[in-house]
Design an enzyme around this catalytic site. Structure first.
Site, PDB file in Angstrom:
ATOM      1  N   GLY A 205       0.835  -1.208   0.000  1.00 26.68           N
ATOM      2  CA  GLY A 205       0.000   0.000   0.000  1.00 26.68           C
ATOM      3  C   GLY A 205       0.860   1.244   0.000  1.00 26.68           C
ATOM      4  N   ASN A 206       0.224   2.388   0.207  1.00 24.71           N
ATOM      5  CA  ASN A 206       1.002   3.629   0.297  1.00 24.71           C
ATOM      6  C   ASN A 206       0.384   4.570   1.330  1.00 24.71           C
ATOM      7  OD1 ASN A 206      -0.856   5.564  -1.139  1.00 24.71           O
ATOM      8  ND2 ASN A 206      -0.581   4.024  -2.745  1.00 24.71           N
ATOM      9  N   ARG A 207       1.015   5.721   1.522  1.00 21.24           N
ATOM     10  CA  ARG A 207       0.668   6.574   2.664  1.00 21.24           C
ATOM     11  C   ARG A 207      -0.475   7.540   2.404  1.00 21.24           C
ATOM     12  NH1 ARG A 207       5.837   9.587   4.466  1.00 21.24           N
ATOM     13  NH2 ARG A 207       4.368  10.392   5.982  1.00 21.24           N
TER      14      ARG A 207
END
Ligand code: CTP
Length: 402
Positions: A205-207
């Site tokens: 995933g990412n932020r």
């Protein structure tokens, strides 16, 4: 401020809205309809607002209250706005204190409808909503979800905190002379970060938090737009007025964005879709024991923004991309932004510098909006709302008058 209360069960949620309004310093006068007092009584409104709450036009006849209230109000909010109240307001009826106040008020007016789906979708209600919007009122699209009975669908009153946010922004924009320059324009915003699963419990995933996209949705709603948001893994409450479609993976985001893009005039891709996904997804949990640590093979995901640009016919939709960049040995943040704008072929690219933790999961942002026409709009550090408005400024001027 006048807070008009219609006869719907959602009146109980408006107690929370009133509390938020008074606690933020507004001087609120509640004007309930007679029938609404069967849901929430006058004593509740009076205790929460510290002022009399009556539907009766004759109660303060000596002070001509039916005219005075409307004249003095700087904002009128009607919540819940029932089908009956929308009809009365659209046709100028004036048979109680709330409807007379609506006729005498010259300030901005916000209607927050709540009713059963059939009533909301009935052509009579749609026509009344159109009339009110064309006169400059903000009529907020209801939320979709559980209604009073067993049914669910569009018709729910949005959550009080989200109505409060919208009212706050709307009154701020109206007092600054902002026009509803996206009136009835359909727009699409993608937001959040996608997940690519390795197995049933793990993902890449990412932020991205989705904050900037939700700020874009609120800002567009305040300007009169009809907003769809495709939100990937966003844990924030739904912005009032927007139709929110929740997704997880890049493929789901792509499917929903491409479907919705067919009927909108502008798309803002604020989402952070994963560029790569695991080449294979294990249907069972990958175990620690039983072999060496697995190595990851990745495949490239489709570039949704590029597909949007390639698919559009004629001038629409206007397509805006976002680029979170860090400068490096090959160029500055803006150098990378300009190259990306040319590569992606979108109309605008909002470039923000995310080096040293800036931009992600924070309430503020700063950016430069690069236009394919060569324009450069610098948006200084400020709340994400400010950047949202700057984006809609360029989109609204590009779209021109409805
Ligand atoms: N985007 C997209 N589909 C992807 C990746 C990105 O539509 N698979 C969109 C984003 O929503 C954003 C824009 O493209 O509006 C730029 O995203 P970014 O990650 O900066 O672009 P990339 O092409 O992935 O470039 P980079 O190599 O810098 O990551």
């Amino acid at each position: 401020m006048v807070l008009g209360v219609g006869a719907g069960i959602a009146a109980y949620k408006v107690c929370g809205l009133l509390r938020l309004l008074t606690e933020s310093g507004h001087d609120v006068r509640v004007v309930p309809t007679e029938a609404s007092l069967r849901f929430v009584g006058a004593a509740t409104w009076e205790a929460l607002s510290g002022a009399p709450a009556t539907p009766d036009v004759f109660a303060g006849a000596g002070t001509v209250s039916h005219v005075r209230l409307g004249r003095q109000a700087e904002l009128v909010v009607v919540a819940p706005a029932t089908a009956d109240l929308l009809a009365k307001a659209a046709t100028g009826q004036a048979d109680d204190l709330l409807t007379t106040t609506l006729l005498t008020a010259r300030c901005p007016v916000v209607f927050v409808p709540a009713m059963h789906t059939e009533m909301w979708e009935h052509p009579a209600t749609r026509a009344n909503v159109d009339v009110l919007r064309s006169r400059g009122a903000l009529v907020v699209e209801p939320a979709t979800g559980r209604l009073t009975g067993d049914d669910s669908g569009p018709g729910r009153l949005p959550e009080p905190e989200e109505i409060f946010e919208l009212v706050r922004r709307f009154s701020w924009r109206a007092s600054a002379g902002g026009e509803p320059d996206l009136l009835r324009r359909r727009v699409l915003v993608s937001t959040g970060g996608t997940r690519e699963y390795l197995d049933p419990v793990r993902f890449l995933g990412n932020r991205s938090s989705g904050r900037q996209g939700f700020a874009l949705a609120r800002a567009a709603t305040v300007r009169g737009a009809l907003v769809t948001v495709v939100a990937a893994n966003v844990s924030l409450p739904h912005p009032a007025g927007a139709d929110v479609v929740r997704v997880e993976t890049t493929e789901q985001l792509r499917t929903q964005v491409l479907a919705a893009a067919a009927s909108v005039e502008a798309v803002v891709m604020a989402a952070a879709p994963a560029d790569f996904a695991p080449a294979s997804v294990s249907p069972v949990k990958i175990k620690r024991e039983g072999g060496p640590p697995p190595s990851l093979e990745l495949t490239a995901n489709p570039d949704i923004l590029a597909e949007l640009v390639a698919d559009r016919s004629g001038a629409f939709p206007v397509v805006v991309g976002f680029a979170a960049e860090t400068g490096d040995a090959t160029g500055s943040v803006l150098d990378h932004g300009r190259a990306k704008l040319a590569r992606k072929g979108c109309d605008y690219l909002v470039v923000n510098d995310v080096s040293a933790g800036r931009g992600f999961d924070r309430p503020d942002n700063e950016a430069v909006i690069l236009g394919a026409d060569g324009s450069e709009t610098v948006v200084p550090r400020g709340p994400k709302d400010q950047l949202a408005d700057a984006v809609w400024d360029v989109v609204a001027s590009r779209l021109g008058n409805p």
